[in-house]
Structures are given as structure tokens and as C-alpha cells.
Design a protein around this motif. Structure first.
Motif, PDB file in Angstrom:
ATOM      1  N   LYS A  42       0.837  -1.201   0.000  1.00  0.00           N
ATOM      2  CA  LYS A  42       0.000   0.000   0.000  1.00  0.00           C
ATOM      3  C   LYS A  42       0.872   1.251   0.000  1.00  0.00           C
ATOM      4  O   LYS A  42       2.044   1.208   0.342  1.00  0.00           O
ATOM      5  N   GLU A  43       0.254   2.340  -0.373  1.00  0.00           N
ATOM      6  CA  GLU A  43       0.970   3.607  -0.355  1.00  0.00           C
ATOM      7  C   GLU A  43       1.084   4.133   1.076  1.00  0.00           C
ATOM      8  O   GLU A  43       0.286   3.788   1.948  1.00  0.00           O
ATOM      9  N   ARG A  44       2.061   4.973   1.259  1.00  0.00           N
ATOM     10  CA  ARG A  44       2.220   5.614   2.561  1.00  0.00           C
ATOM     11  C   ARG A  44       1.035   6.552   2.782  1.00  0.00           C
ATOM     12  O   ARG A  44       0.650   7.311   1.888  1.00  0.00           O
ATOM     13  N   GLU A  45       0.464   6.497   3.981  1.00  0.00           N
ATOM     14  CA  GLU A  45      -0.695   7.316   4.258  1.00  0.00           C
ATOM     15  C   GLU A  45      -0.498   8.147   5.516  1.00  0.00           C
ATOM     16  O   GLU A  45       0.203   7.755   6.457  1.00  0.00           O
ATOM     17  N   PHE A  46      -1.143   9.283   5.524  1.00  0.00           N
ATOM     18  CA  PHE A  46      -1.097  10.197   6.648  1.00  0.00           C
ATOM     19  C   PHE A  46      -1.846   9.604   7.829  1.00  0.00           C
ATOM     20  O   PHE A  46      -2.918   9.014   7.682  1.00  0.00           O
ATOM     21  N   VAL A  47      -1.276   9.796   9.020  1.00  0.00           N
ATOM     22  CA  VAL A  47      -1.930   9.335  10.236  1.00  0.00           C
ATOM     23  C   VAL A  47      -2.319  10.520  11.116  1.00  0.00           C
ATOM     24  O   VAL A  47      -3.473  10.662  11.506  1.00  0.00           O
ATOM     25  N   ALA A  48      -1.339  11.357  11.435  1.00  0.00           N
ATOM     26  CA  ALA A  48      -1.604  12.473  12.330  1.00  0.00           C
ATOM     27  C   ALA A  48      -0.495  13.510  12.201  1.00  0.00           C
ATOM     28  O   ALA A  48       0.618  13.189  11.767  1.00  0.00           O
ATOM     29  N   ALA A  49      -0.818  14.738  12.586  1.00  0.00           N
ATOM     30  CA  ALA A  49       0.171  15.807  12.583  1.00  0.00           C
ATOM     31  C   ALA A  49      -0.096  16.742  13.741  1.00  0.00           C
ATOM     32  O   ALA A  49      -1.230  16.813  14.254  1.00  0.00           O
ATOM     33  N   ILE A  50       0.937  17.472  14.131  1.00  0.00           N
ATOM     34  CA  ILE A  50       0.817  18.395  15.243  1.00  0.00           C
ATOM     35  C   ILE A  50       1.647  19.632  14.934  1.00  0.00           C
ATOM     36  O   ILE A  50       2.760  19.540  14.415  1.00  0.00           O
ATOM     37  N   THR A  51       1.091  20.788  15.227  1.00  0.00           N
ATOM     38  CA  THR A  51       1.790  22.037  14.966  1.00  0.00           C
ATOM     39  C   THR A  51       2.977  22.218  15.907  1.00  0.00           C
ATOM     40  O   THR A  51       3.120  21.500  16.901  1.00  0.00           O
ATOM     41  N   TRP A  52       3.810  23.204  15.604  1.00  0.00           N
ATOM     42  CA  TRP A  52       5.051  23.387  16.345  1.00  0.00           C
ATOM     43  C   TRP A  52       4.812  23.579  17.839  1.00  0.00           C
ATOM     44  O   TRP A  52       5.600  23.120  18.664  1.00  0.00           O
ATOM     45  N   SER A  53       3.728  24.241  18.201  1.00  0.00           N
ATOM     46  CA  SER A  53       3.455  24.509  19.610  1.00  0.00           C
ATOM     47  C   SER A  53       2.676  23.383  20.275  1.00  0.00           C
ATOM     48  O   SER A  53       2.538  23.357  21.508  1.00  0.00           O
ATOM     49  N   GLY A  55      -0.425  23.142  19.720  1.00  0.00           N
ATOM     50  CA  GLY A  55      -1.738  23.711  19.924  1.00  0.00           C
ATOM     51  C   GLY A  55      -2.826  23.130  19.033  1.00  0.00           C
ATOM     52  O   GLY A  55      -4.007  23.203  19.358  1.00  0.00           O
ATOM     53  N   SER A  56      -2.431  22.576  17.907  1.00  0.00           N
ATOM     54  CA  SER A  56      -3.406  21.993  16.989  1.00  0.00           C
ATOM     55  C   SER A  56      -2.910  20.639  16.521  1.00  0.00           C
ATOM     56  O   SER A  56      -1.721  20.458  16.267  1.00  0.00           O
ATOM     57  N   THR A  57      -3.852  19.726  16.403  1.00  0.00           N
ATOM     58  CA  THR A  57      -3.529  18.398  15.894  1.00  0.00           C
ATOM     59  C   THR A  57      -4.494  18.035  14.779  1.00  0.00           C
ATOM     60  O   THR A  57      -5.614  18.576  14.697  1.00  0.00           O
ATOM     61  N   TYR A  58      -4.064  17.139  13.940  1.00  0.00           N
ATOM     62  CA  TYR A  58      -4.857  16.694  12.801  1.00  0.00           C
ATOM     63  C   TYR A  58      -4.746  15.180  12.725  1.00  0.00           C
ATOM     64  O   TYR A  58      -3.656  14.627  12.837  1.00  0.00           O
ATOM     65  N   ASP A  59      -5.860  14.519  12.549  1.00  0.00           N
ATOM     66  CA  ASP A  59      -5.887  13.065  12.512  1.00  0.00           C
ATOM     67  C   ASP A  59      -6.586  12.582  11.254  1.00  0.00           C
ATOM     68  O   ASP A  59      -7.576  13.171  10.814  1.00  0.00           O
ATOM     69  N   PHE A  67      -6.196   7.293  18.085  1.00  0.00           N
ATOM     70  CA  PHE A  67      -4.789   7.706  18.135  1.00  0.00           C
ATOM     71  C   PHE A  67      -4.705   9.148  18.597  1.00  0.00           C
ATOM     72  O   PHE A  67      -5.550   9.983  18.251  1.00  0.00           O
ATOM     73  N   THR A  68      -3.645   9.446  19.336  1.00  0.00           N
ATOM     74  CA  THR A  68      -3.406  10.801  19.807  1.00  0.00           C
ATOM     75  C   THR A  68      -1.952  11.179  19.572  1.00  0.00           C
ATOM     76  O   THR A  68      -1.051  10.487  20.043  1.00  0.00           O
ATOM     77  N   ILE A  69      -1.744  12.259  18.857  1.00  0.00           N
ATOM     78  CA  ILE A  69      -0.387  12.761  18.647  1.00  0.00           C
ATOM     79  C   ILE A  69      -0.110  13.859  19.667  1.00  0.00           C
ATOM     80  O   ILE A  69      -0.990  14.664  19.988  1.00  0.00           O
ATOM     81  N   SER A  70       1.099  13.873  20.173  1.00  0.00           N
ATOM     82  CA  SER A  70       1.505  14.906  21.121  1.00  0.00           C
ATOM     83  C   SER A  70       2.999  15.143  20.952  1.00  0.00           C
ATOM     84  O   SER A  70       3.688  14.379  20.280  1.00  0.00           O
ATOM     85  N   ARG A  71       3.478  16.195  21.569  1.00  0.00           N
ATOM     86  CA  ARG A  71       4.899  16.490  21.476  1.00  0.00           C
ATOM     87  C   ARG A  71       5.387  17.123  22.764  1.00  0.00           C
ATOM     88  O   ARG A  71       4.622  17.780  23.477  1.00  0.00           O
ATOM     89  N   ASP A  72       6.658  16.940  23.024  1.00  0.00           N
ATOM     90  CA  ASP A  72       7.317  17.567  24.152  1.00  0.00           C
ATOM     91  C   ASP A  72       8.537  18.284  23.594  1.00  0.00           C
ATOM     92  O   ASP A  72       9.564  17.648  23.314  1.00  0.00           O
ATOM     93  N   ASN A  73       8.421  19.572  23.404  1.00  0.00           N
ATOM     94  CA  ASN A  73       9.514  20.328  22.788  1.00  0.00           C
ATOM     95  C   ASN A  73      10.761  20.367  23.676  1.00  0.00           C
ATOM     96  O   ASN A  73      11.870  20.499  23.169  1.00  0.00           O
ATOM     97  N   ALA A  74      10.570  20.258  24.972  1.00  0.00           N
ATOM     98  CA  ALA A  74      11.720  20.238  25.869  1.00  0.00           C
ATOM     99  C   ALA A  74      12.539  18.962  25.682  1.00  0.00           C
ATOM    100  O   ALA A  74      13.747  18.958  25.928  1.00  0.00           O
ATOM    101  N   LYS A  75      11.881  17.897  25.243  1.00  0.00           N
ATOM    102  CA  LYS A  75      12.557  16.617  25.025  1.00  0.00           C
ATOM    103  C   LYS A  75      12.796  16.335  23.550  1.00  0.00           C
ATOM    104  O   LYS A  75      13.296  15.258  23.195  1.00  0.00           O
ATOM    105  N   ASN A  76      12.420  17.274  22.688  1.00  0.00           N
ATOM    106  CA  ASN A  76      12.580  17.080  21.236  1.00  0.00           C
ATOM    107  C   ASN A  76      11.964  15.768  20.771  1.00  0.00           C
ATOM    108  O   ASN A  76      12.556  15.036  19.963  1.00  0.00           O
TER     109      ASN A  76
END
Length: 124
Positions: A42-53, A55-59, A67-76
Motif C-alpha cells: 500500500k501507499e504511505r498514508e497520513f496518520v496524524a500531525a501536530i503544529t510546532w506549539s 496547539g493543533s492536531t490533525y488526525d 490515536f493521539t499525537i503529542s509532542r514535548d519540545n523540551a525533550k525534542n
């Protein structure tokens, strides 16, 4: 940006798993982060994205509510918490990054940097 994905493995259907993607190199906080997946044949497909801050996520519709995407900028690091896994979620999961733009990328061509992938297997 160098990306290193980890956390894949074998999970039973209905189970949970968390993927991690550690970034190094250029400032992590200046990049939108995404997860994609590719199943065999199959082709590669989008799952989720998160903005730099964070503040916004896309699924993708196929993972919305599970599924939940999150980020910790302090931990890169960006995470993908996957709950209620289904056999159809089995794939190699890739994290990716692109520089901050007005539009958050949902297509693989919009991403500038890619990790090596981590494999998820879901048993039924």
C-alpha cells in the motif's frame, strides 16, 4: 532534522502502544511533526500531525478517536499514542517533519525530513 522512531512491536487487537520519535539537529520546535504509515503493498498514508506549539492536531479519519499525537519540545520528541488497535493498523510507522508553514502537511510530499520507521504488528 534527524528523526529516530521507536516503540513499535506486536500488540493484540484492542490493545495500546505508544510510538516515540526523537529529533536532533535543527530546532525541533520550529517544525510541524507528523506520523505516516505504510502497510505492505500500500501507499504511505497520513496518520496524524501536530503544529510546532502542540496547539493543533490533525488526525486521519481512520484513526480519529483512537490515536493521539503529542509532542514535548523540551525533550525534542513527538509521540503517537495508539489505543484500540485494529489489525488494519499494522504497518511501518514513520515520523516526519516540515518547517513551519501556514498549512500543516497531510501529504508525504509536504514533509522535509523522515525517520527510519518502526513496525507495528497487530494480531487478531
Amino acid at each position: 532534522v534527524q528523526l529516530q522512531a521507536s516503540g513499535g512491536g506486536l500488540v493484540q487487537a484492542g490493545g495500546s502502544l505508544r510510538l516515540s520519535c526523537a529529533a536532533s539537529g535543527r530546532p525541533f520546535s520550529r517544525h510541524t511533526m507528523g506520523w505516516f504509515r505504510q502497510a505492505p503493498g500500500k501507499e504511505r498514508e497520513f496518520v496524524a500531525a501536530i503544529t510546532w506549539s502542540g496547539g493543533s492536531t490533525y488526525d486521519a479519519d481512520s484513526v480519529k478517536g483512537r490515536f493521539t499525537i503529542s509532542r514535548d519540545n523540551a525533550k525534542n520528541t513527538v509521540y503517537l499514542q495508539m489505543d484500540n488497535l485494529k489489525p488494519e493498523d499494522a504497518a511501518v510507522y514513520y515520523c516526519a517533519a516540515h518547517q513551519i508553514r501556514l498549512r500543516v502537511g497531510v501529504r508525504s510530499v509536504e514533509y522535509d525530513y523522515w525517520g527510519q520507521g518502526t513496525k507495528l504488528t497487530v494480531s487478531s
